[in-house]
Design a protein around this motif. Structure first.
Motif, PDB file in Angstrom:
ATOM      1  N   ALA A  14       7.622 -25.580 -22.554  1.00  0.00           N
ATOM      2  CA  ALA A  14       7.845 -24.184 -22.176  1.00  0.00           C
ATOM      3  C   ALA A  14       8.867 -24.121 -21.040  1.00  0.00           C
ATOM      4  CB  ALA A  14       6.531 -23.533 -21.739  1.00  0.00           C
ATOM      5  N   ARG A  15       9.838 -23.229 -21.193  1.00  0.00           N
ATOM      6  CA  ARG A  15      10.881 -23.059 -20.190  1.00  0.00           C
ATOM      7  C   ARG A  15      11.198 -21.579 -20.023  1.00  0.00           C
ATOM      8  NH1 ARG A  15       9.535 -27.513 -20.100  1.00  0.00           N
ATOM      9  NH2 ARG A  15      10.753 -29.449 -19.972  1.00  0.00           N
ATOM     10  N   LEU A  16      11.798 -21.236 -18.885  1.00  0.00           N
ATOM     11  CA  LEU A  16      12.275 -19.876 -18.664  1.00  0.00           C
ATOM     12  C   LEU A  16      13.666 -19.727 -19.271  1.00  0.00           C
ATOM     13  CD1 LEU A  16      11.271 -19.088 -14.963  1.00  0.00           C
ATOM     14  CD2 LEU A  16      10.241 -18.210 -17.040  1.00  0.00           C
ATOM     15  N   PRO A  17      13.968 -18.579 -19.869  1.00  0.00           N
ATOM     16  CA  PRO A  17      15.320 -18.381 -20.408  1.00  0.00           C
ATOM     17  C   PRO A  17      16.336 -18.294 -19.285  1.00  0.00           C
ATOM     18  CG  PRO A  17      14.056 -16.342 -20.518  1.00  0.00           C
ATOM     19  CD  PRO A  17      13.099 -17.408 -20.093  1.00  0.00           C
ATOM     20  N   ALA A  18      17.580 -18.549 -19.630  1.00  0.00           N
ATOM     21  CA  ALA A  18      18.652 -18.477 -18.643  1.00  0.00           C
ATOM     22  C   ALA A  18      18.778 -17.044 -18.122  1.00  0.00           C
ATOM     23  CB  ALA A  18      19.967 -18.926 -19.267  1.00  0.00           C
ATOM     24  N   GLN A  19      18.973 -16.929 -16.815  1.00  0.00           N
ATOM     25  CA  GLN A  19      19.045 -15.623 -16.159  1.00  0.00           C
ATOM     26  C   GLN A  19      20.482 -15.323 -15.741  1.00  0.00           C
ATOM     27  OE1 GLN A  19      16.377 -13.607 -15.900  1.00  0.00           O
ATOM     28  NE2 GLN A  19      15.038 -15.134 -16.832  1.00  0.00           N
ATOM     29  N   THR A  20      20.893 -14.071 -15.941  1.00  0.00           N
ATOM     30  CA  THR A  20      22.224 -13.640 -15.512  1.00  0.00           C
ATOM     31  C   THR A  20      22.200 -13.015 -14.122  1.00  0.00           C
ATOM     32  OG1 THR A  20      21.890 -11.502 -16.628  1.00  0.00           O
ATOM     33  CG2 THR A  20      22.960 -13.262 -17.890  1.00  0.00           C
ATOM     34  N   ALA A  62       5.226 -18.751 -19.124  1.00  0.00           N
ATOM     35  CA  ALA A  62       5.662 -20.146 -19.233  1.00  0.00           C
ATOM     36  C   ALA A  62       4.703 -21.076 -18.501  1.00  0.00           C
ATOM     37  CB  ALA A  62       7.072 -20.282 -18.672  1.00  0.00           C
ATOM     38  N   ALA A  63       4.256 -20.671 -17.310  1.00  0.00           N
ATOM     39  CA  ALA A  63       3.310 -21.501 -16.564  1.00  0.00           C
ATOM     40  C   ALA A  63       1.984 -21.643 -17.319  1.00  0.00           C
ATOM     41  CB  ALA A  63       3.076 -20.899 -15.181  1.00  0.00           C
ATOM     42  N   PRO A 101      10.745 -10.774 -15.109  1.00  0.00           N
ATOM     43  CA  PRO A 101      10.898 -12.222 -14.874  1.00  0.00           C
ATOM     44  C   PRO A 101       9.599 -12.881 -14.424  1.00  0.00           C
ATOM     45  CG  PRO A 101      12.716 -11.004 -13.886  1.00  0.00           C
ATOM     46  CD  PRO A 101      11.695  -9.991 -14.307  1.00  0.00           C
ATOM     47  N   LEU A 102       8.808 -12.168 -13.609  1.00  0.00           N
ATOM     48  CA  LEU A 102       7.524 -12.725 -13.178  1.00  0.00           C
ATOM     49  C   LEU A 102       6.577 -12.873 -14.358  1.00  0.00           C
ATOM     50  CD1 LEU A 102       5.729 -13.656 -10.867  1.00  0.00           C
ATOM     51  CD2 LEU A 102       5.059 -11.281 -10.495  1.00  0.00           C
ATOM     52  N   THR A 103       6.614 -11.909 -15.290  1.00  0.00           N
ATOM     53  CA  THR A 103       5.787 -12.016 -16.498  1.00  0.00           C
ATOM     54  C   THR A 103       6.190 -13.222 -17.322  1.00  0.00           C
ATOM     55  OG1 THR A 103       5.550  -9.608 -16.527  1.00  0.00           O
ATOM     56  CG2 THR A 103       5.020 -10.793 -18.555  1.00  0.00           C
ATOM     57  N   ALA A 104       7.523 -13.412 -17.474  1.00  0.00           N
ATOM     58  CA  ALA A 104       8.001 -14.586 -18.210  1.00  0.00           C
ATOM     59  C   ALA A 104       7.601 -15.875 -17.506  1.00  0.00           C
ATOM     60  CB  ALA A 104       9.520 -14.506 -18.364  1.00  0.00           C
TER      61      ALA A 104
END
Length: 453
Positions: free
Chosen positions: A204-210, A193-194, A186-189
């Protein structure tokens, strides 16, 4: 010294922890197992030697004539040895061993009637030496039982434990690398994105997290990115609206200034100087409005590139040839580089660099286009004094005119030309920078990835 990344620090820490635990277990296993096996072997050897010593003692007490045969029968293998020490006589059976190789203290204990046992290495073979007294003949019975099989078992066990310990450490490192990679994904993603947002991709956005622990992070980041995108779009729309609204009165002002410029000879003195200042400022204002419209259009529609294969040599040659004044020759390499880009924006990049050289550095003296390391490289050299090192990054910022900040005049510019160059080049995945030209002056360098052929 280069510091390890967080992922590898976690992997190394887990590997060292696994190595420590495995080493502790291996040492404990070695001590318990080897001690138990050695005690069992010693007890077995001592009991067998006691039985054999009683047989020899009985044979000597009864005066049997089969002592040599008895000693031969007591040697159980090719590496075992039986020695009988009697006053003035030493009888040996089995593997021949020099009695002088045995510890003197061990033999003295046997002579004094004290049973004793000791592990030795005689002639390269590990043995268990057991000394027992022979009371009927004032002698000493010594039996050397080989420990070759036990030694092999110890060697195998030691290698097995060492290999298991090393394998545990390596497995710990591998497991740590995998686990830290999963944890840092998640930090890599987030970093990717940043970086995209910093590069101008506001979508750019982060994907939805479960994962509940990551849901709040993704939601907060995406909300921040949405707010930033809306703010940038609003600012760009505002700048575009203002610039668009200014075009009508600006057109009137430019036309009026042109009329006044044609009648400059009729206006003398202070009024004439004021007219020159007014017309130059109107021209600069017109260029600024056009540049603002271009920037706002780019900010509002970041993905509107009309991509097509472009021969950079032809494009640069057309732009240079269409400019008034002396034509600057275009130097080319062995092959013409091609890029996948927007022709209108690349035309603007080349034109702005040439305008910058003409207005601020005495004009362009060299233009070159060639391939280098998989990129199309454009170089524009000027005849100016060069750009100080501390200003080489700032001059690509909007409204930054470097050392001319705060100045006014027709040749000062709006401070947006190089910002447009940087923005258009960045949209093509390239870079732009300025360096010192050999012989003096500045060299503006644009590099854009070449298209696959």
């Amino acid at each position: 010294m280069r510091r390890l990344t967080l992922r590898w620090r976690v992997a190394v820490a887990l590997g060292l922890g696994s190595l420590l635990v495995a080493s502790t277990l291996a040492i404990a296993t070695w001590n318990l197992t080897s001690g138990y096996m050695l005690r069992q072997r010693e007890q077995s050897g001592i009991r067998q030697a006691e039985v054999n010593a009683r047989l020899v003692d009985e044979s000597l007490r009864t005066g049997s004539h089969g002592l040599d045969e008895l000693l031969t029968g007591l040697s159980t293998g090719p590496d075992s040895t039986v020695l009988l020490f009697r006053p003035g006589q030493v009888l040996t059976s089995g593997r021949q061993v020099d009695a002088g190789a045995l510890p003197r203290r061990l033999l003295e204990l046997g002579r004094r009637g004290v049973p004793a046992a000791q592990r030795l290495v005689v002639d390269g073979i590990p043995i268990l030496a057991v000394t027992l007294p022979i009371t009927s003949a004032e002698g000493t019975y010594v039996e050397l039982a080989p420990l070759v099989q036990l030694d092999r078992a110890f060697r195998f066990l030691s290698w097995l434990l060492v290999a298991g310990t090393v394998a545990s450490g390596l497995l710990g490192v591998a497991l740590g690398a995998w686990a830290s990679g999963q944890a840092l994904r998640p930090l890599t993603a987030l970093t990717a994105a940043a970086s995209r947002i910093a590069g101008g991709d506001l979508r750019a956005r982060l994907p939805a997290q479960t994962d509940p622990d990551l849901t709040s992070l993704a939601t907060t980041f995406n909300a921040t990115a949405d707010a930033l995108e809306q703010r940038v779009v609003q600012d760009a729309r505002f700048a575009g609206d203002v610039s668009h609204e200014l075009r009508s009165p600006l057109t009137t002002m430019v036309n009026a200034a042109a009329v006044l410029r044609r009648r400059r000879a009729e206006i003398t003195g202070t009024a004439g100087k004021a007219l020159e200042l007014l017309t130059s400022e109107v021209d600069r204002f017109a260029r600024m409005v056009v540049d603002l419209l271009e920037i706002s259009r780019t900010d509002q529609r970041a993905d509107d590139l009309a991509l097509e294969p472009i021969d950079m040599v032809v494009l640069v040659g057309n732009v240079v040839g269409a400019r008034p004044g002396p034509v600057v020759p275009v130097e080319t390499g062995a092959s013409a580089p091609q890029v996948l880009g927007d022709r209108r924006r690349l035309d603007r990049v080349v034109a702005n660099l040439l305008d910058n050289a003409e207005h601020h550095a005495g004009g362009a003296v060299r233009v070159a286009v060639f391939s280098r390391d998989g990129a199309a490289r454009l170089e524009v050299d000027d005849a100016g004094p060069g750009v100080p090192a501390e200003l080489r990054d700032r001059i690509f910022d909007r409204f930054d005119r470097g050392a001319r900040a705060g100045s006014r005049g027709g040749d000062i510019g709006s401070g947006l030309g190089l910002a447009l160059v940087a923005q258009h080049v960045q949209r093509h995945g390239g870079t732009v920078h300025v360096e010192e030209r050999p012989g003096g002056g500045a060299r503006f360098v644009v590099e854009i990835p070449e298209a696959e052929r």
